[in-house]
Design a protein around this motif. Structure first.
Motif, mmCIF file in Angstrom:
data_model
loop_
_atom_site.group_PDB
_atom_site.id
_atom_site.type_symbol
_atom_site.label_atom_id
_atom_site.label_comp_id
_atom_site.label_asym_id
_atom_site.label_seq_id
_atom_site.Cartn_x
_atom_site.Cartn_y
_atom_site.Cartn_z
ATOM 1 N N PHE B 84 23.372 -29.261 12.509
ATOM 2 C CA PHE B 84 22.247 -29.652 13.349
ATOM 3 C C PHE B 84 22.698 -30.213 14.693
ATOM 4 C CE2 PHE B 84 19.079 -30.396 9.602
ATOM 5 C CZ PHE B 84 19.148 -29.041 9.328
ATOM 6 N N LEU B 105 13.529 -26.231 11.592
ATOM 7 C CA LEU B 105 12.876 -26.932 12.693
ATOM 8 C C LEU B 105 13.018 -28.411 12.384
ATOM 9 C CD1 LEU B 105 11.017 -27.288 15.123
ATOM 10 C CD2 LEU B 105 9.089 -26.665 13.666
ATOM 11 N N ILE B 106 13.741 -29.120 13.259
ATOM 12 C CA ILE B 106 14.155 -30.484 12.947
ATOM 13 C C ILE B 106 13.500 -31.462 13.916
ATOM 14 C CG2 ILE B 106 16.139 -32.027 12.788
ATOM 15 C CD1 ILE B 106 17.470 -28.823 12.712
ATOM 16 N N LYS B 140 23.947 -18.637 14.574
ATOM 17 C CA LYS B 140 23.390 -19.902 14.125
ATOM 18 C C LYS B 140 22.239 -20.248 15.043
ATOM 19 C CE LYS B 140 27.847 -21.666 12.558
ATOM 20 N NZ LYS B 140 28.227 -22.784 11.702
ATOM 21 N N LEU B 141 21.109 -20.626 14.476
ATOM 22 C CA LEU B 141 19.918 -20.932 15.269
ATOM 23 C C LEU B 141 19.172 -22.078 14.612
ATOM 24 C CD1 LEU B 141 17.659 -20.333 17.359
ATOM 25 C CD2 LEU B 141 16.801 -18.593 15.780
ATOM 26 N N GLU B 142 18.922 -23.131 15.362
ATOM 27 C CA GLU B 142 18.106 -24.233 14.857
ATOM 28 C C GLU B 142 17.133 -24.653 15.949
ATOM 29 O OE1 GLU B 142 18.370 -24.786 11.745
ATOM 30 O OE2 GLU B 142 20.404 -24.117 11.267
ATOM 31 N N PHE B 143 15.937 -25.044 15.547
ATOM 32 C CA PHE B 143 14.921 -25.507 16.481
ATOM 33 C C PHE B 143 14.788 -27.022 16.383
ATOM 34 C CE2 PHE B 143 13.898 -21.135 15.542
ATOM 35 C CZ PHE B 143 13.517 -20.614 16.765
ATOM 36 N N PHE B 144 14.504 -27.639 17.515
ATOM 37 C CA PHE B 144 14.329 -29.093 17.553
ATOM 38 C C PHE B 144 13.026 -29.424 18.257
ATOM 39 C CE2 PHE B 144 18.775 -28.057 17.390
ATOM 40 C CZ PHE B 144 19.280 -28.915 16.429
#
Lengths: 151, 151
Positions: B84, B105-106, B140-144
């Motif tokens: 993250f 989604l963090i 790698k893909l993360e949403f914030f």
DNA sequence: ATCGCTGCAAAAATTTTGCAGGTAA
DNA sequence: TTACCTGCAAAATTTTTGCAGCGAT
């Protein structure tokens, strides 16, 4: 494949423009800061703090100063932090007016880095935000693979 | 917003199924490993090693053992590592036959995590791979963002 | 009886912080 | 002069590793 020294991206700002931004915010223009900015200006790839230190002319700067400088530049929006998932932060100088939102394709063998212009999730952020009730959405995206030379 | 204990994802495997995978590869089924697997099975969110340790029943396991167990489970494909961007690794148990490729989604305020099913870059990986000559591409893909409760 | 696994402790690696002195403005 | 900045050293964090002994098979 090193993809280092010369850079493909434009280099729109001179060192004086960068230090001017510091001056505009009443930050002092010191030797270490000028040297760090010059390294970032000449190597427009994500660099670790250790790499920045090693590239510095005479090693005449402490690693702690590099860390503090990168925090400052990040807070001023002059630099963007990237995370390649190996537990080490990397920084890249932003051009004038650039928001720095782009992604990279990283070779898992030799760590060569290619900049990716397209940003696919951007258009869908609002959809994701709406369907989950989130606001102020951003994202991090990096691609990994094996570059031609390493295959 | 904690989104913890009960989980929305299916929980297709029993503890015996998980230990069976260890047995199939001649790994020993020890107390710490069973306890760690049970924690992962009951909390299907990305967990840090420290969180896993803290959740363990009687604290009867060393942090080094958690690290070693997660390496083992990751190499066996039973667990997926997520990043993250805060410098701490997180792990999530994979379901049977699952490759674990999904994103999150963090909430940047409270760290609540929502699983995102869609994977947009997947379809375009081949395009990116081809135009850069790379092979074996992943991403790698993360949403914030800020979750409803924290707004 | 093996061989692998665990706990404990120490080491590595990255990043942050305290403090006294120095320097830009 | 004054407030900020730097170097040095120490601390804080996360992760890895060495080693002796225990335990699953």
């Amino acid at each position: 494949m090193k993809m280092d020294a010369p850079c493909n991206s434009p280099r729109p700002e001179k060192l004086a423009d960068l230090t001017g931004k510091l001056r505009a915010k009443s930050r002092k223009i010191t030797g270490p800061r000028q040297a760090i900015l010059e390294v970032l200006r000449q190597h427009r790839h994500p660099l670790t703090n250790k790499e920045i230190l090693a590239t510095l002319a005479a090693g005449n700067c402490d690693l702690a100063t590099v860390y503090r400088s990168m925090h400052l530049l990040e807070n001023m929006g002059m630099v963007k932090r990237f995370d390649f998932g190996d537990g080490v932060a990397r920084f890249e100088l932003l051009g004038e007016g650039e928001d720095g939102h782009h992604h990279h394709l990283i070779c898992t063998e030799c760590s060569a880095v290619v900049e990716i212009e397209e940003c696919f999730p951007c258009a869908l952020e609002q959809t994701i935000a709406a369907s989950n009730g989130f606001k102020a959405i951003t994202h991090k995206l990096e691609f990994f693979g094996i570059c031609p030379q390493c295959q």
